[in-house]
Design a protein around this motif. Structure first.
Motif, PDB file in Angstrom:
ATOM      1  N   ARG A 300      41.442  45.634  27.738  1.00 27.18           N
ATOM      2  CA  ARG A 300      40.610  46.633  27.053  1.00 27.18           C
ATOM      3  C   ARG A 300      39.455  47.116  27.922  1.00 27.18           C
ATOM      4  O   ARG A 300      38.933  48.212  27.706  1.00 27.18           O
ATOM      5  N   ALA A 301      39.054  46.303  28.897  1.00 27.52           N
ATOM      6  CA  ALA A 301      37.942  46.682  29.779  1.00 27.52           C
ATOM      7  C   ALA A 301      38.425  47.330  31.077  1.00 27.52           C
ATOM      8  O   ALA A 301      37.609  47.612  31.956  1.00 27.52           O
ATOM      9  N   ASP A 302      39.727  47.580  31.195  1.00 29.17           N
ATOM     10  CA  ASP A 302      40.299  48.118  32.435  1.00 29.17           C
ATOM     11  C   ASP A 302      40.122  49.626  32.485  1.00 29.17           C
ATOM     12  O   ASP A 302      40.989  50.387  32.058  1.00 29.17           O
ATOM     13  N   ILE A 303      39.000  50.096  33.038  1.00 20.99           N
ATOM     14  CA  ILE A 303      38.722  51.534  33.073  1.00 20.99           C
ATOM     15  C   ILE A 303      39.540  52.249  34.147  1.00 20.99           C
ATOM     16  O   ILE A 303      39.785  53.445  34.050  1.00 20.99           O
ATOM     17  N   VAL A 304      39.990  51.519  35.184  1.00 24.14           N
ATOM     18  CA  VAL A 304      40.791  52.139  36.228  1.00 24.14           C
ATOM     19  C   VAL A 304      42.231  52.275  35.768  1.00 24.14           C
ATOM     20  O   VAL A 304      42.933  53.221  36.113  1.00 24.14           O
ATOM     21  N   GLY A 305      42.692  51.321  34.951  1.00 23.35           N
ATOM     22  CA  GLY A 305      44.036  51.395  34.386  1.00 23.35           C
ATOM     23  C   GLY A 305      45.137  50.906  35.302  1.00 23.35           C
ATOM     24  O   GLY A 305      46.298  51.278  35.137  1.00 23.35           O
ATOM     25  N   ASP A 306      44.790  50.018  36.263  1.00 23.26           N
ATOM     26  CA  ASP A 306      45.815  49.517  37.174  1.00 23.26           C
ATOM     27  C   ASP A 306      46.074  48.030  36.996  1.00 23.26           C
ATOM     28  O   ASP A 306      46.651  47.365  37.858  1.00 23.26           O
ATOM     29  N   GLY A 307      45.645  47.492  35.855  1.00 22.19           N
ATOM     30  CA  GLY A 307      45.826  46.053  35.608  1.00 22.19           C
ATOM     31  C   GLY A 307      47.291  45.663  35.567  1.00 22.19           C
ATOM     32  O   GLY A 307      48.135  46.410  35.064  1.00 22.19           O
ATOM     33  N   THR A 308      47.588  44.479  36.117  1.00 21.84           N
ATOM     34  CA  THR A 308      48.960  44.021  36.139  1.00 21.84           C
ATOM     35  C   THR A 308      49.016  42.509  36.263  1.00 21.84           C
ATOM     36  O   THR A 308      48.076  41.880  36.746  1.00 21.84           O
ATOM     37  N   ALA A 309      50.128  41.931  35.812  1.00 19.77           N
ATOM     38  CA  ALA A 309      50.374  40.499  36.006  1.00 19.77           C
ATOM     39  C   ALA A 309      51.103  40.314  37.333  1.00 19.77           C
ATOM     40  O   ALA A 309      51.857  41.193  37.762  1.00 19.77           O
ATOM     41  N   SER A 310      50.860  39.190  37.989  1.00 16.30           N
ATOM     42  CA  SER A 310      51.471  38.934  39.305  1.00 16.30           C
ATOM     43  C   SER A 310      52.233  37.638  39.279  1.00 16.30           C
ATOM     44  O   SER A 310      52.061  36.801  38.395  1.00 16.30           O
ATOM     45  N   MET A 311      53.077  37.437  40.270  1.00 18.12           N
ATOM     46  CA  MET A 311      53.817  36.194  40.443  1.00 18.12           C
ATOM     47  C   MET A 311      52.970  35.199  41.219  1.00 18.12           C
ATOM     48  O   MET A 311      52.004  35.579  41.879  1.00 18.12           O
ATOM     49  N   PRO A 312      53.328  33.900  41.150  1.00 13.88           N
ATOM     50  CA  PRO A 312      52.559  32.910  41.909  1.00 13.88           C
ATOM     51  C   PRO A 312      52.551  33.212  43.391  1.00 13.88           C
ATOM     52  O   PRO A 312      53.543  33.684  43.956  1.00 13.88           O
ATOM     53  N   ALA A 313      51.396  32.958  44.036  1.00 11.83           N
ATOM     54  CA  ALA A 313      51.314  33.152  45.484  1.00 11.83           C
ATOM     55  C   ALA A 313      52.118  32.072  46.192  1.00 11.83           C
ATOM     56  O   ALA A 313      52.254  30.954  45.711  1.00 11.83           O
TER      57      ALA A 313
END
Length: 315
Positions: A300-313
């Protein structure tokens, strides 16, 4: 309990209570001969008889009574230990250990976790506020289950459960002369009182680098180790500008009549927010629920709109 107590002592206490080998077999699931061997071994080790055998059963000898009192104390201690362990397991399941930077601790986490605690009052939150690299270290060492950091590079051994842009922005009052601008150049800050953190945060590091690249010399009007103190200066000092991440103040902007304006310098857009857990270890119980709760609030706070989930490093 039987696994924590010496078997022969446990069998002895059951026989002492029942007064009969035969009566004890059903409770213990053993044969009379097997129980007899355990009692014989105890008596052999101690060198004294523990029971007086009668036609109608068995009664404790004087030595047997002494051993029975010891057995009862041992059983009580074991039962108390088992209860303590069970209570600790419950408490561990309710405990949520989070490491974060000051930017998260200023407002976002207190707001988000307060609502979480209201929804799950049985939860216990342990929040440690540390520099970004320390938050990740605490995750890797097992001191924390969830880490919230600002990063500019991948981290080995962690699972980035959520990441999104966290640009450095210019925080100011809505009445500020620059408040109507869509973006700002760093040089435009020079006529105004600028508030800077003294700590080596990613926010401060990027701002210093950007100023050096552009050849802009900004002397802070106020500097402090604590972002929360600088935030108060923004609210009350005429013309004040504070370089800040948006998430740190997202819940406060409207109620405090502030605005956050992006800089046009690409260096100040490079920072990313990360929600990390340990790679290869899935969270369970309330910790897993809390993780999803925090990610939902960050969406909800993502103003850029590029939030994403990632895989383990990769390790």
């Amino acid at each position: 309990m039987r696994t924590l107590l010496e078997p022969s002592l446990y069998y002895f206490s059951v026989i002492a209570q029942s007064g009969s080998l035969t009566a004890s077999t059903e409770k213990l699931g053993m044969t009379v001969s097997a129980l007899s061997r355990h009692i014989a071994k105890l008596e052999g080790d101690l060198g004294v008889p523990l029971f007086e055998r009668h036609a109608r059963g068995m009664t404790l000898s004087h030595a047997g009574e002494m051993l029975y009192r010891h057995a009862q104390r041992s059983i009580a201690d074991v039962e108390a230990l088992e209860q303590d362990i069970r209570r600790d397991v419950v408490q561990q399941a309710r405990r949520i250990r989070i490491a974060c930077t000051e930017g998260f601790a200023f407002d976002f986490l207190p707001t988000s976790l307060s609502r979480f605690r209201n929804a799950y009052p049985e939860s216990r939150v342990l929040l440690d506020v540390v520099p970004s690299h320390v938050a990740t270290q605490q995750l890797l060492s097992g001191e924390a289950e969830i880490a919230l950091t600002f990063s500019m590079k991948p981290e080995s051994g962690v699972w980035v459960r959520w990441t999104m842009s966290a640009p450095v922005m210019a925080l100011m009052r809505r009445q500020h002369p620059l408040a109507t601008r869509a973006s700002l150049r760093l040089a435009e800050l020079q006529p105004y009182p600028v508030l800077l953190q003294q700590r080596a945060t990613t926010n401060q590091q990027l701002f210093d680098i950007a100023c050096n690249v552009e050849g802009v010399d900004i002397v802070p009007a106020v500097s402090s180790q604590y972002a929360a103190a600088l935030f108060q200066f923004v609210k009350w000092m005429d013309g004040a500008i504070m370089p800040s991440g948006y998430v740190a103040v997202a819940n406060r902007i409207a109620q405090d009549d502030l605005i956050a304006i992006p800089f046009d310098n690409p260096l100040l857009q490079q920072r990313r927010l990360q929600v990390q857990t340990l790679a290869g270890r899935a969270l369970t119980g309330l910790a897993a629920t809390c993780l999803e709760w925090l990610i939902a609030d960050l969406r909800r706070a993502d103003i850029v709109g590029d939030g994403t989930a990632s895989m383990p490093a990769a390790n």
